[in-house]
Write an enzyme that holds these catalytic residues in place. Structure first.
Site, PDB file in Angstrom:
ATOM      1  N   LYS A 141       0.841  -1.192   0.000  1.00  0.00           N
ATOM      2  CA  LYS A 141       0.000   0.000   0.000  1.00  0.00           C
ATOM      3  C   LYS A 141       0.876   1.241   0.000  1.00  0.00           C
ATOM      4  CE  LYS A 141      -2.970   2.906   2.792  1.00  0.00           C
ATOM      5  NZ  LYS A 141      -3.938   3.071   3.891  1.00  0.00           N
ATOM      6  N   THR A 196      -9.474   2.606  11.728  1.00  0.00           N
ATOM      7  CA  THR A 196      -9.885   3.319  12.940  1.00  0.00           C
ATOM      8  C   THR A 196     -11.314   2.976  13.367  1.00  0.00           C
ATOM      9  OG1 THR A 196      -8.451   5.113  12.220  1.00  0.00           O
ATOM     10  CG2 THR A 196      -9.955   5.593  14.014  1.00  0.00           C
TER      11      THR A 196
END
Lengths: 65, 259
Positions: free
Chosen positions: B100, B210
């Site tokens: 990523k 998150t």
């Protein structure tokens, strides 16, 4: 000999990267090493001799998104 | 749905939920929530080993690289050079080539620096990395990143860690409609409906950290995200009804008993 290890000037008796990894007790960790901005493959740790003021980055994986 | 495989580069996944491993209270919590999510791919960050305080355990003692596809990220990088160095190190550490890429623009917004992102992507693709790239919700940039050879383009829904949902659903749809590589909504998802909405818009997957890690009950939220991703995907594949300006009776309008 002194090297710059992860940004800190560090004294070491290790002469090769293999010895440095053992000195730091990292043999079993999944790590990678960069020496003077070049990644060193694990297969080359034995043959990679440390020199005074070598800039070594030693990294591992931590939590992140 | 068993044959609805998520293909990215040379990899194949049954799950369309990609999870992060940041912000958890403990490695145990990371492990439990990741298992609950049934995700098969998990992002990790690359950082200096703390030489003076090693700690006995590491993340990968809990997240088994044999069980999960590890997706090393470049979080915290603000230029192409640092991002490339980071991923070269990650590939050496674990042999991972699926990565990523994220190059940030500033610390306050954590918005991507697309100029540096493009530079890094060009280098990484040449070095045979399979690059999943975090970027703005900009259809022009998304196409450019695809042309460079990235295997997936990952537009943000909203700023990283904000939990604000999808700022611009229209752009996510436009990016998807024009793309030939998978589109992954990355950043901004705050709760299950955001994840479902991303998939309904046509996203091929979503990357969530998150929203799970900061939930009061991480495992329950992980399951909610798992189900939301599936529901949204199925709704997308099913093809939703058109929206109408006025009502349309659901029951037949003939055969009334008073006729």
């Amino acid at each position: 000999m002194h090297i710059l290890l992860n940004g800190e000037t560090t004294a070491t008796t290790a002469e090769t990267l293999s010895q440095l990894v053992i000195e730091l007790s990292l043999e079993k960790r999944m790590i990678a090493i960069e020496r003077n901005l070049e990644v060193v493959p694990k297969s080359e740790y034995d043959n990679t001799r440390l020199c005074e003021n070598d800039r070594i980055e030693l990294v591992h994986m931590i939590g992140g998104g | 749905m068993t044959d609805d495989i998520f293909k990215v580069g040379t990899y194949e996944f049954k799950s369309r939920l990609i999870v992060g491993s940041g912000k958890y209270k403990s490695f145990e919590a990371t492990k439990d929530a990741t298992e609950a999510s049934e995700a098969e791919m998990i992002t990790v960050a690359v950082r200096r080993v703390n030489i003076t305080d090693m700690g006995k355990e590491s993340l990968l003692d809990y997240i088994d690289p044999k069980q999960y596809t590890i997706l090393p990220n470049t979080a915290g990088c603000f230029n192409a050079e640092d991002a490339v160095r980071t991923l070269r190190l990650a590939r050496e550490a674990g042999g991972w080539d699926l990565v990523k890429l994220e190059v940030l623009g500033d610390i306050e917004t954590l918005y991507p620096n697309v100029v540096e992102t493009i530079k890094a992507a060009e280098t990484l693709v040449k070095e045979d990395f399979q690059v999943m790239v975090y970027t703005n919700d900009d259809p022009i940039v998304a196409r450019r990143l695809e042309e460079i050879g990235c295997v997936a383009v990952m537009p943000l829904g909203n700023p990283i860690g904000s939990g604000r949902g999808l700022a611009n659903p229209f752009n996510i749809r436009v990016i998807k409609q024009r793309a030939n590589v998978p589109i992954v909504v990355d950043a901004g998802i705050g709760t299950a409906s955001d994840a479902a909405k991303s998939m309904e818009l046509g996203a091929d997957a979503a990357l969530i950290n998150t929203a799970i890690a900061e939930a009061k009950n991480e495992c329950l939220m992980a399951k909610a995200m798992r189900d939301a991703i599936r529901a949204g995907r199925q709704a997308y594949l099913a093809g939703r009804m058109p929206k109408r300006a006025f009502a349309s009776a659901s029951s037949p309008t003939e055969g009334y008993i008073w006729d």
